[in-house]
Write a protein that holds these residues in place. Structure first.
Motif, mmCIF file in Angstrom:
data_model
loop_
_atom_site.group_PDB
_atom_site.id
_atom_site.type_symbol
_atom_site.label_atom_id
_atom_site.label_comp_id
_atom_site.label_asym_id
_atom_site.label_seq_id
_atom_site.Cartn_x
_atom_site.Cartn_y
_atom_site.Cartn_z
ATOM 1 N N GLY A 164 6.284 -8.734 -11.873
ATOM 2 C CA GLY A 164 6.329 -7.712 -12.918
ATOM 3 C C GLY A 164 7.511 -6.780 -12.794
ATOM 4 N N LYS A 165 8.635 -7.314 -12.304
ATOM 5 C CA LYS A 165 9.812 -6.470 -12.067
ATOM 6 C C LYS A 165 10.837 -6.627 -13.188
ATOM 7 C CE LYS A 165 8.246 -4.859 -8.172
ATOM 8 N NZ LYS A 165 9.014 -4.942 -6.918
ATOM 9 N N VAL A 166 11.698 -5.633 -13.307
ATOM 10 C CA VAL A 166 12.671 -5.604 -14.392
ATOM 11 C C VAL A 166 13.718 -6.714 -14.247
ATOM 12 C CG1 VAL A 166 14.318 -4.012 -13.296
ATOM 13 C CG2 VAL A 166 14.046 -4.009 -15.802
ATOM 14 N N THR A 167 13.868 -7.267 -13.049
ATOM 15 C CA THR A 167 14.825 -8.352 -12.822
ATOM 16 C C THR A 167 14.259 -9.729 -13.176
ATOM 17 O OG1 THR A 167 14.092 -8.360 -10.515
ATOM 18 C CG2 THR A 167 16.116 -7.155 -11.016
ATOM 19 N N GLY A 168 13.023 -9.779 -13.660
ATOM 20 C CA GLY A 168 12.419 -11.037 -14.057
ATOM 21 C C GLY A 168 13.050 -11.600 -15.313
ATOM 22 N N CYS A 169 12.782 -12.854 -15.583
ATOM 23 C CA CYS A 169 13.414 -13.504 -16.744
ATOM 24 C C CYS A 169 12.956 -12.896 -18.066
ATOM 25 C CB CYS A 169 13.164 -15.016 -16.726
ATOM 26 S SG CYS A 169 11.427 -15.499 -16.665
#
Length: 429
Positions: A164-169
């Motif tokens: 659930g991180k902002v760097t996810g696709c």
């Protein structure tokens, strides 16, 4: 060695029957559909109306190829080059190692919601997707992590999405069941069964429209993955009809792992041989051993080539098996222990490894090097995801409305977020 496409149905012309590779003749076992090892060939135009006259030829898996190599010409056994074999092995190891790590992270509280793992089914994803180009499209299900990895989405991006991180696709807004990457034409995982099939059909229509109407040089194909439970849904049939009608460049891939959550495939459908639904709509239908990556790959080659040539869709039923429960919240108590053991003994990764070593395409040392490389890659992906920031609160309402600021556009043409009265009640969100 692979299942043959017996014929292309003559809706728009005909084609001579042909085999991909010379078959090895094995006596068909007496068992029924569950775990059977016979191919289900495509009826020709004449036999379409006389299905009882059709005959079946044997499916030969990696295991059988290895067993038979002493009595079979060695050239027939070598289905792939060393380079191709190592690519397949690395992709399958990546899928398995990634999913095993997901299980660890889920139980440590790093992931939330439902997480559906792909262990055991790697031969299907690798067999199809590693034949595609970046401009080809893939549409998945809620069991989508490995499809995204095979399509080229980085382990960092997929793991971060699961965290659930902002760097996810999807910047952390999609989670486990909604992997998407515009760059890689990974058009999404879909949480509800069947809802991805119309999207895939639309993507295939786009390719045909570009080629035939816009006169662009477009040979892109679409691969739609879905499970056996989906094949009792109306969207599946509607899209088979449309794809056949317009001769769309799409391959419908049924990942038949024999269970729809806790419902046995044999109990939930009137005819468990899903491949038969292809000829009913005027397209080839093929059954393939989904635990055998080389077999899947040969069938995929033919289906993708047909689609690129403008010959229309193909329905491929891959009989496979998931080694874990439906999701990580499923204790997996409904499936018989003997059934699970039977398929565990046919692990597609173990089979490919044995094939590569015994045919002298790779050494144990080379394969161990790949395994070590993937272990480090997955570990690094976890570290990256764990250290990545959470999405900001301002991101919560983005991608809800058409405008980039996320609140809609008012009657005066201005962003509604610019109206203080409109945003008063959202301060605590």
């Amino acid at each position: 060695m692979a299942t043959s496409f017996s014929a292309t149905l003559p809706l728009h012309g005909s084609q001579e029957n042909r085999l991909l590779l010379p078959p090895i003749r094995l006596a068909p076992p007496p068992s029924s559909f569950l775990g059977f090892t016979r191919s289900l060939t495509i009826p020709s135009s004449r036999r379409l109306y006389h299905a009882h006259a059709a005959r079946r030829s044997p499916v030969v898996g990696v295991q059988e190829v290895v067993k038979e190599k002493k009595v079979t010409n060695s050239l027939v056994c070598i289905l792939i080059t060393k380079e191709e074999g190592l690519v397949l092995y690395e992709d399958m190891i990546l899928g398995r190692s990634f999913e095993d790590m997901c299980a660890q992270m889920y139980y440590r509280g790093k992931m939330f919601g439902f997480v559906h793992l792909y262990n055991g089914q790697e031969a299907v994803s690798t067999g199809f997707i590693k034949l595609l180009t970046q401009s080809d499209s893939v549409v998945s299900t809620y069991r989508d992590h490995v499809h995204a990895l095979s399509k080229g989405v980085s382990a960092r991006a997929v793991m971060s999405e699961l965290f659930g991180k902002v760097t996810g696709c999807c910047r952390g807004q999609g989670g486990s069941m909604h992997m998407f990457s515009k760059e890689h034409n990974m058009l999404g995982g879909f949480a509800f069964i069947g809802e991805g099939i119309p999207v895939a059909t639309g993507a295939a229509f786009t390719s045909k429209y570009k080629r035939e109407v816009l006169k662009q040089d477009c040979e892109d194909v679409t691969v739609a993955f879905f499970g056996d439970g989906t094949c009792n849904n109306g969207q599946f049939y509607e899209c088979l009809n449309m794809a056949a009608l317009y001769k769309l460049p799409i391959i419908f891939v049924v990942e038949n792992n024999l269970w729809a959550i806790g419902m046995s495939h044999l109990r939930s459908t009137s005819d468990p041989e899903i491949w038969k639904k292809g000829p009913a709509f005027g397209m080839p239908g093929v059954h393939v051993d989904g635990m055998d990556v080389l077999k899947v790959r040969e069938v995929a080659k033919e289906a993708v080539t047909r689609a690129r040539r403008g010959e229309g869709p193909t329905l491929v039923e891959c009989e496979t098996y998931r080694f874990r429960g439906h999701s990580l919240a499923d204790p997996d108590e409904l499936r018989d222990a003997a059934e699970k053991a039977k398929y565990a003994a046919r692990d597609p990764i173990t089979a490919l490894k044995k094939y590569l070593v015994e045919n002298k395409l790779a050494s144990e040392g080379e394969l161990k090097t790949i395994e070590k490389k993937i272990d480090e890659l997955v570990e690094e992906a976890v570290e990256f995801a764990d250290a990545s920031p959470q999405p900001g609160r301002s991101q919560l309402l983005e991608n809800v409305f058409a405008d980039p600021k996320g609140f809609g556009i008012g009657p005066d043409g201005r962003y509604r977020c610019e109206d203080p009265k409109f945003t008063q009640g959202t301060a605590q969100v």
